[in-house]
Motif scaffolding. Structure first.
Motif, PDB file in Angstrom:
ATOM      1  N   THR A  67       0.204  63.951 -81.096  1.00 39.67           N
ATOM      2  CA  THR A  67       0.565  64.669 -81.258  1.00 39.67           C
ATOM      3  C   THR A  67       1.710  65.396 -80.336  1.00 39.67           C
ATOM      4  OG1 THR A  67       0.309  67.394 -82.515  1.00 39.67           O
ATOM      5  CG2 THR A  67      -0.917  66.839 -80.075  1.00 39.67           C
ATOM      6  N   LEU A  68       3.007  65.736 -80.904  1.00 32.44           N
ATOM      7  CA  LEU A  68       4.104  66.530 -79.447  1.00 32.44           C
ATOM      8  C   LEU A  68       3.043  67.527 -79.711  1.00 32.44           C
ATOM      9  CD1 LEU A  68       6.311  65.334 -77.911  1.00 32.44           C
ATOM     10  CD2 LEU A  68       7.468  65.667 -79.854  1.00 32.44           C
ATOM     11  N   TRP A  75       3.621  63.896 -75.604  1.00 33.01           N
ATOM     12  CA  TRP A  75       2.135  63.553 -76.500  1.00 33.01           C
ATOM     13  C   TRP A  75       1.158  64.034 -75.969  1.00 33.01           C
ATOM     14  CZ3 TRP A  75       4.050  62.238 -81.051  1.00 33.01           C
ATOM     15  CH2 TRP A  75       5.335  62.570 -81.935  1.00 33.01           C
ATOM     16  N   ILE A 154       0.690  66.779 -90.078  1.00 36.26           N
ATOM     17  CA  ILE A 154       0.896  67.560 -89.229  1.00 36.26           C
ATOM     18  C   ILE A 154       0.898  68.582 -89.607  1.00 36.26           C
ATOM     19  CG2 ILE A 154       3.725  68.351 -90.148  1.00 36.26           C
ATOM     20  CD1 ILE A 154       4.416  67.310 -87.655  1.00 36.26           C
ATOM     21  N   SER A 158       1.553  70.901 -83.673  1.00 39.24           N
ATOM     22  CA  SER A 158       2.321  69.961 -83.942  1.00 39.24           C
ATOM     23  C   SER A 158       4.621  70.034 -83.851  1.00 39.24           C
ATOM     24  CB  SER A 158       2.119  69.033 -84.368  1.00 39.24           C
ATOM     25  OG  SER A 158       2.402  67.458 -83.451  1.00 39.24           O
ATOM     26  N   LEU A 159       4.833  69.699 -83.434  1.00 40.90           N
ATOM     27  CA  LEU A 159       6.375  69.334 -83.098  1.00 40.90           C
ATOM     28  C   LEU A 159       6.387  68.297 -84.440  1.00 40.90           C
ATOM     29  CD1 LEU A 159       8.175  70.394 -80.239  1.00 40.90           C
ATOM     30  CD2 LEU A 159       7.722  71.573 -81.891  1.00 40.90           C
ATOM     31  N   ASP A 160       5.712  67.223 -83.985  1.00 41.79           N
ATOM     32  CA  ASP A 160       5.596  65.832 -84.407  1.00 41.79           C
ATOM     33  C   ASP A 160       4.325  65.130 -84.307  1.00 41.79           C
ATOM     34  OD1 ASP A 160       6.429  63.558 -85.713  1.00 41.79           O
ATOM     35  OD2 ASP A 160       7.995  63.513 -84.285  1.00 41.79           O
ATOM     36  N   LEU A 161       4.001  64.249 -85.042  1.00 45.09           N
ATOM     37  CA  LEU A 161       2.255  63.516 -85.069  1.00 45.09           C
ATOM     38  C   LEU A 161       2.424  61.944 -85.705  1.00 45.09           C
ATOM     39  CD1 LEU A 161      -0.548  63.722 -85.586  1.00 45.09           C
ATOM     40  CD2 LEU A 161      -0.587  64.646 -87.190  1.00 45.09           C
ATOM     41  N   ARG A 162       2.328  61.420 -85.091  1.00 46.78           N
ATOM     42  CA  ARG A 162       2.425  60.006 -84.950  1.00 46.78           C
ATOM     43  C   ARG A 162       2.086  59.158 -84.445  1.00 46.78           C
ATOM     44  NH1 ARG A 162       8.578  58.842 -82.976  1.00 46.78           N
ATOM     45  NH2 ARG A 162       9.078  60.889 -83.478  1.00 46.78           N
TER      46      ARG A 162
END
Length: 189
Positions: A67-68, A75, A154, A158-162
């Motif tokens: 997660t960002l 991350w 997401i 979180s700002l991003d999840l990858r």
């Protein structure tokens, strides 16, 4: 926070077999913190408090979900503060991983059916905001295995999840997360 959670945290740390001197030193520090502070798992416990996290992996696809983090700008694995409903550190880590990943059915790596601590990390944070003094997270880390075909969702945390291949972690991943991912890969590979 319950006395049950405090007792579980002491048990989990005391029973953890550590091969690394640095990790054993952290383990002893965490146990000392809990011995001195009955409130040592509460967010309001300053200057430090115990947190729980889990790195989510998909061993079949050789990948890790990160997660960002909006406050840290890096991350990270999923994790955070213990909540009043958490009876164990493992339950707190699993709850955080499930909430932040959106994946149901995660399972923590363990020994004999009991989730096991895999790593500890002490780091400075600004839980109360950048304008307030920094505190310290005494993070207790676990490994969570995603079920086959798991799809992330997401969260607002979180700002991003990858998903990332183990060998292709993003640039904004610190050494602590890289060590945790390598350990998770070894444990589940």
């Amino acid at each position: 926070m319950t006395d049950t959670l405090h007792g579980d945290a002491v048990r989990a740390l005391r029973d953890w077999t550590v091969q690394d001197a640095g990790q054993d030193g952290l383990r002893r520090d965490y146990l000392g913190h809990l011995a001195e502070r009955p409130d040592g798992l509460r967010r309001a416990c300053l200057p430090a408090h115990i947190t729980a996290s889990a790195v989510v992996v998909d061993p079949a696809a050789d990948r890790v979900l990160l997660t960002l983090h909006p406050k840290v700008g890096r991350w990270l694995q999923m994790g955070g503060h213990c909540e009043p409903g958490d009876d164990t550190l493992a339950a707190a880590a699993l709850r955080e991983a499930t909430e932040e990943s959106g994946i149901a059915g995660l399972t923590l790596v363990g020994d004999g059916g009991r989730p096991q601590v895999v790593r500890l990390d002490r780091h400075e944070v600004h839980c109360a905001g950048r304008d307030n003094p920094a505190g310290v997270h005494l993070d207790v880390q676990y490994v969570a295995i995603a079920p086959p075909g798991a799809e992330e969702l997401i969260s607002e945390e979180s700002l991003d999840l990858r998903w990332f291949p183990y060998d292709e972690l993003p640039e904004l991943t610190d050494g602590s997360v890289r060590r945790l991912v390598a350990l998770a890969r070894d444990l589940t590979g």
